[in-house]
Design a protein around this motif. Structure first.
Motif, PDB file in Angstrom:
ATOM      1  N   LEU A   1     -24.144  -3.340 -33.393  1.00  0.00           N
ATOM      2  CA  LEU A   1     -23.095  -2.785 -34.416  1.00  0.00           C
ATOM      3  C   LEU A   1     -24.079  -2.123 -35.482  1.00  0.00           C
ATOM      4  CD1 LEU A   1     -20.424  -2.640 -35.624  1.00  0.00           C
ATOM      5  CD2 LEU A   1     -20.753  -4.601 -36.818  1.00  0.00           C
ATOM      6  N   THR A   2     -23.789  -0.985 -35.750  1.00  0.00           N
ATOM      7  CA  THR A   2     -24.960  -0.070 -36.405  1.00  0.00           C
ATOM      8  C   THR A   2     -24.316   1.144 -37.495  1.00  0.00           C
ATOM      9  OG1 THR A   2     -26.829   0.944 -36.896  1.00  0.00           O
ATOM     10  CG2 THR A   2     -25.550   1.463 -34.716  1.00  0.00           C
TER      11      THR A   2
ATOM     12  N   ALA B   1     -15.622  -4.618 -33.334  1.00  0.00           N
ATOM     13  CA  ALA B   1     -16.805  -4.765 -32.570  1.00  0.00           C
ATOM     14  C   ALA B   1     -16.938  -5.970 -31.783  1.00  0.00           C
ATOM     15  CB  ALA B   1     -17.993  -4.613 -33.552  1.00  0.00           C
TER      16      ALA B   1
ATOM     17  N   LEU C   1     -16.119  -4.141 -38.194  1.00  0.00           N
ATOM     18  CA  LEU C   1     -16.545  -5.689 -37.506  1.00  0.00           C
ATOM     19  C   LEU C   1     -15.459  -6.186 -36.488  1.00  0.00           C
ATOM     20  CD1 LEU C   1     -18.826  -7.831 -37.269  1.00  0.00           C
ATOM     21  CD2 LEU C   1     -17.628  -8.689 -39.361  1.00  0.00           C
TER      22      LEU C   1
ATOM     23  N   LEU D   1     -25.093  -9.804 -39.952  1.00  0.00           N
ATOM     24  CA  LEU D   1     -24.151  -9.738 -38.841  1.00  0.00           C
ATOM     25  C   LEU D   1     -23.464 -11.179 -38.922  1.00  0.00           C
ATOM     26  CD1 LEU D   1     -22.165  -8.031 -37.235  1.00  0.00           C
ATOM     27  CD2 LEU D   1     -23.759  -8.666 -35.290  1.00  0.00           C
TER      28      LEU D   1
ATOM     29  N   LEU E   1     -22.216   0.415 -31.343  1.00  0.00           N
ATOM     30  CA  LEU E   1     -20.803   0.436 -31.783  1.00  0.00           C
ATOM     31  C   LEU E   1     -20.934   0.802 -33.287  1.00  0.00           C
ATOM     32  CD1 LEU E   1     -19.491  -2.974 -30.201  1.00  0.00           C
ATOM     33  CD2 LEU E   1     -19.114  -0.538 -29.698  1.00  0.00           C
ATOM     34  N   THR E   2     -20.206   1.637 -33.699  1.00  0.00           N
ATOM     35  CA  THR E   2     -20.169   2.257 -35.048  1.00  0.00           C
ATOM     36  C   THR E   2     -18.733   1.951 -35.805  1.00  0.00           C
ATOM     37  OG1 THR E   2     -19.449   4.525 -34.613  1.00  0.00           O
ATOM     38  CG2 THR E   2     -21.954   3.816 -34.965  1.00  0.00           C
ATOM     39  N   CYS E   3     -17.958   1.160 -35.269  1.00  0.00           N
ATOM     40  CA  CYS E   3     -16.659   0.516 -35.774  1.00  0.00           C
ATOM     41  C   CYS E   3     -16.657  -0.353 -36.792  1.00  0.00           C
ATOM     42  CB  CYS E   3     -15.844   0.319 -34.294  1.00  0.00           C
ATOM     43  SG  CYS E   3     -16.547  -1.025 -33.327  1.00  0.00           S
TER      44      CYS E   3
ATOM     45  N   LEU F   1     -23.529  -9.589 -29.440  1.00  0.00           N
ATOM     46  CA  LEU F   1     -23.389  -8.602 -30.537  1.00  0.00           C
ATOM     47  C   LEU F   1     -24.424  -8.660 -31.516  1.00  0.00           C
ATOM     48  CD1 LEU F   1     -21.615  -6.280 -31.748  1.00  0.00           C
ATOM     49  CD2 LEU F   1     -20.329  -8.308 -32.912  1.00  0.00           C
TER      50      LEU F   1
END
Length: 180
Positions: free
Chosen positions: A80-81, A102, A99, A122, A95-97, A53
């Motif tokens: 993750l963004t 993700a 944390l 992150l 992934l835009t969800c 991740l």
């Protein structure tokens, strides 16, 4: 184990660090890492990793390094963004969800292997929320003087329990469990 565990692997913050505490040099320079540490030098870590991740900034740096011939294969890659790229990358799931979701998604993809967390911001967010099981640090024999610190000042205190250290050539490997 973290609350989002879906397999038997761990959530591990894994990074190379200069002796003065930087994980990247000025301008996010990472070439100094490859001078001392290559994926084939850590086969047991590579074999234990099922997914990664990655923060968006780290993804961009890794993409640049890959174009220069330095690649790191740690299994399925999730980024993750808040802003996925316009052009999709077939090797990456963006992934835009939240944390926690993700981490759960990437843990599921890792199966019984570890999920690596890559990226200073992150990793700090995961540590703050109690989502990290271990920290693995490769201390490299270089002083960078400036760059991206191991953790941002906003992280606050995280208590760790050392459980391993080894020396292989010029690289010192430190392992810590995150106390929960």
């Amino acid at each position: 184990m973290s609350d989002v565990s879906t397999g038997t692997g761990k959530v591990v913050v894994n990074r190379a660090m200069s002796l003065d505490g930087f994980i990247a040099g000025r301008g996010h320079a990472m070439g100094w890492v490859a001078e001392h540490l290559t994926p084939d030098a850590i086969p047991e870590v590579m074999a234990a990793t099922g997914a990664m991740l990655i923060g968006r900034g780290t993804y961009e740096v890794a993409k640049r390094m890959s174009a220069e011939g330095t690649a790191y294969d740690g299994g399925a890659q999730f980024v993750l963004t808040h802003r996925p790229p316009d052009e999709p990358d077939p090797a990456v799931t963006f992934l835009t969800c939240e944390l926690e979701e993700a981490v759960a998604t990437a843990r599921s993809a890792a199966g019984d292997k570890n999920l690596e967390i890559l990226g200073a911001d992150l990793a700090a967010q995961c540590l703050q929320r109690g989502l990290v099981d271990e920290i693995l640090v490769y201390v490299l024999p270089v002083l960078l003087g400036d760059g991206v610190r191991f953790s941002p000042p906003s992280l606050g205190r995280i208590d760790l329990e050392p459980f391993g250290n080894t020396q292989s050539g010029a690289v010192t490997t430190l392992r810590f469990r995150v106390r929960k």
